[in-house]
Write a protein that holds these residues in place. Structure first.
Motif, PDB file in Angstrom:
ATOM      1  N   SER A  10       0.971  -1.125   0.164  1.00 57.48           N
ATOM      2  CA  SER A  10      -0.116   0.142  -0.005  1.00 57.48           C
ATOM      3  C   SER A  10       0.829   1.288  -0.017  1.00 57.48           C
ATOM      4  N   LEU A  11       0.422   2.054  -0.671  1.00 56.85           N
ATOM      5  CA  LEU A  11       1.160   3.687  -0.445  1.00 56.85           C
ATOM      6  C   LEU A  11       0.384   4.230   0.568  1.00 56.85           C
ATOM      7  N   ASP A  12       1.250   4.291   1.934  1.00 52.27           N
ATOM      8  CA  ASP A  12       0.520   4.842   2.886  1.00 52.27           C
ATOM      9  C   ASP A  12       0.569   6.488   3.332  1.00 52.27           C
ATOM     10  N   ARG A  13      -0.647   7.112   3.007  1.00 50.22           N
ATOM     11  CA  ARG A  13      -0.743   8.434   3.219  1.00 50.22           C
ATOM     12  C   ARG A  13      -1.099   8.966   4.687  1.00 50.22           C
ATOM     13  N   GLU A  34       4.043  10.579   2.703  1.00 50.52           N
ATOM     14  CA  GLU A  34       3.520   9.174   1.891  1.00 50.52           C
ATOM     15  C   GLU A  34       4.704   8.380   2.105  1.00 50.52           C
ATOM     16  N   ASP A  35       4.583   7.067   2.561  1.00 52.83           N
ATOM     17  CA  ASP A  35       5.553   6.014   2.232  1.00 52.83           C
ATOM     18  C   ASP A  35       5.230   4.551   1.719  1.00 52.83           C
ATOM     19  N   ALA A  36       6.048   3.960   1.096  1.00 48.86           N
ATOM     20  CA  ALA A  36       5.887   2.664   0.731  1.00 48.86           C
ATOM     21  C   ALA A  36       5.611   1.742   1.873  1.00 48.86           C
ATOM     22  N   ASP A  64       3.456   1.451 -12.055  1.00 54.21           N
ATOM     23  CA  ASP A  64       2.873   1.673 -10.762  1.00 54.21           C
ATOM     24  C   ASP A  64       3.641   2.847 -10.343  1.00 54.21           C
ATOM     25  N   PHE A  66       3.403   3.417  -7.289  1.00 45.86           N
ATOM     26  CA  PHE A  66       4.105   2.970  -6.109  1.00 45.86           C
ATOM     27  C   PHE A  66       5.485   2.700  -6.091  1.00 45.86           C
ATOM     28  N   ALA A  69       7.943   5.582  -4.652  1.00 42.47           N
ATOM     29  CA  ALA A  69       8.084   5.561  -3.271  1.00 42.47           C
ATOM     30  C   ALA A  69       8.836   4.466  -2.961  1.00 42.47           C
ATOM     31  N   ALA A  88      -4.093   2.330  -2.155  1.00 48.94           N
ATOM     32  CA  ALA A  88      -3.802   3.677  -1.112  1.00 48.94           C
ATOM     33  C   ALA A  88      -4.353   3.844   0.233  1.00 48.94           C
TER      34      ALA A  88
END
Length: 313
Positions: A10-13, A34-36, A64, A66, A69, A88
């Protein structure tokens, strides 16, 4: 070497608020990042930050976003091509460290893509000390997916297969415990309760131990049970220990359990005994909770306070 598999990255926002979340209202945000992410990715980032070699396996389309990140995280990643894009996830944190999360389901994997992820994990696991199977399963992936991975890795590598840890929840964790006999599971109190049909929310370490003993060592080799601010419990064939975290200022609890697992695995590959593995696990979990977003703690981030341990019976 440590290998992680993140089937549903997930792309963590993360959005940080200057005041508590007001549902239905309009609020200004203090900051965003934002974090991978994804459980296996979080574990891998903490392992790499500690200077240990690690390979992160994940399904990822070539186009992608992603991947930007992911490359920024500095991980050695084995990307398995798929058609869909990474989800996300949104986390909202307030000054008290209270976190509200919204998680999307992720890209649907086809049967061929599922098989490719299994094959890539088997290949990456050659010569590894630990294989960490972590996180939720994306749409299209059956509940027994982790069992399939465990069986494939052990069938190919035999006595040279790595130790296998599973950090999941719900049917995926239940299937792994029932049929995979992993060397370690890392549930929180709620997830452990779900495994046995009990409500363990807010339970103390002794209560959690009584439940975990129904699983260890008959179905799993060991259980690292995270209890939030109350610390953690480690149960294996030789005994059980409870640990209390050092005092910290909680910023975001996202990824704290993943970091606890990373701390345990790091201590194990360095030859530390069970009690010291638990101590480092709690240190890493506390460090992650004191950082914003889904940041992986580095050794310099670990809190200085002691982690008291108690041997349980």
């Amino acid at each position: 070497m440590i290998v992680t598999l993140t089937a549903n990255p997930s792309l963590d926002r993360t959005i940080t608020l200057p005041a508590p979340l007001q549902v239905g209202d309009v609020q200004g945000a203090q900051s965003a990042r934002e974090d991978a992410g994804g459980k296996g990715i979080n574990v891998a980032r903490a392992v790499v930050a500690a200077g240990e070699p690690c390979v992160a396996v994940l399904p990822l389309a070539m186009d992608d976003p992603f991947d930007t990140a992911l490359r920024g995280s500095g991980l050695d990643a084995h990307r398995v091509p798929i058609a869909g894009h990474v989800r996300a996830n949104l986390a909202i944190t307030d000054p008290a460290g209270i976190t509200t999360k919204l998680n999307l389901p992720g890209a649907r994997l086809s049967p061929d893509e599922i098989s490719a992820v299994v094959d890539a994990t088997v290949t990456a696991a050659a010569g590894a000390r630990w294989l960490v199977l972590a996180g939720s399963l994306p749409p299209g992936v059956p509940d027994d997916f982790y069992v399939r991975v465990i069986e494939a890795v052990r069938a190919v590598h035999g006595a040279q297969a790595p130790l296998i840890a599973v950090d999941a929840s719900g049917p995926a964790l239940a299937a792994a415990v029932a049929h995979g006999h992993p060397d370690l599971i890392k549930p929180n109190d709620e997830e452990l309760g779900d495994l046995v049909g009990a409500d363990l929310t807010g339970a103390d370490a002794q209560t959690a131990l009584d439940v975990a003993r129904a699983l260890v060592p008959d179905r799993v080799g060991a259980a690292l049970v995270t209890l939030g601010a109350r610390g953690a419990l480690l149960v294996d064939a030789d005994g059980a220990w409870a640990a209390v975290p050092p005092p910290i200022r909680v910023v975001s609890t996202v990824g704290a359990g993943d970091s606890s697992l990373a701390g345990y695995v790091l201590a194990h590959v360095r030859g530390q005994q069970a009690d010291e593995r638990l101590r480092l696990a709690v240190h890493y979990g506390a460090a992650a909770a004191s950082l914003p977003g889904t940041q992986a703690p580095a050794p310099d981030d670990l809190p200085l306070g002691d982690v008291p341990l108690t041997r349980l019976t």
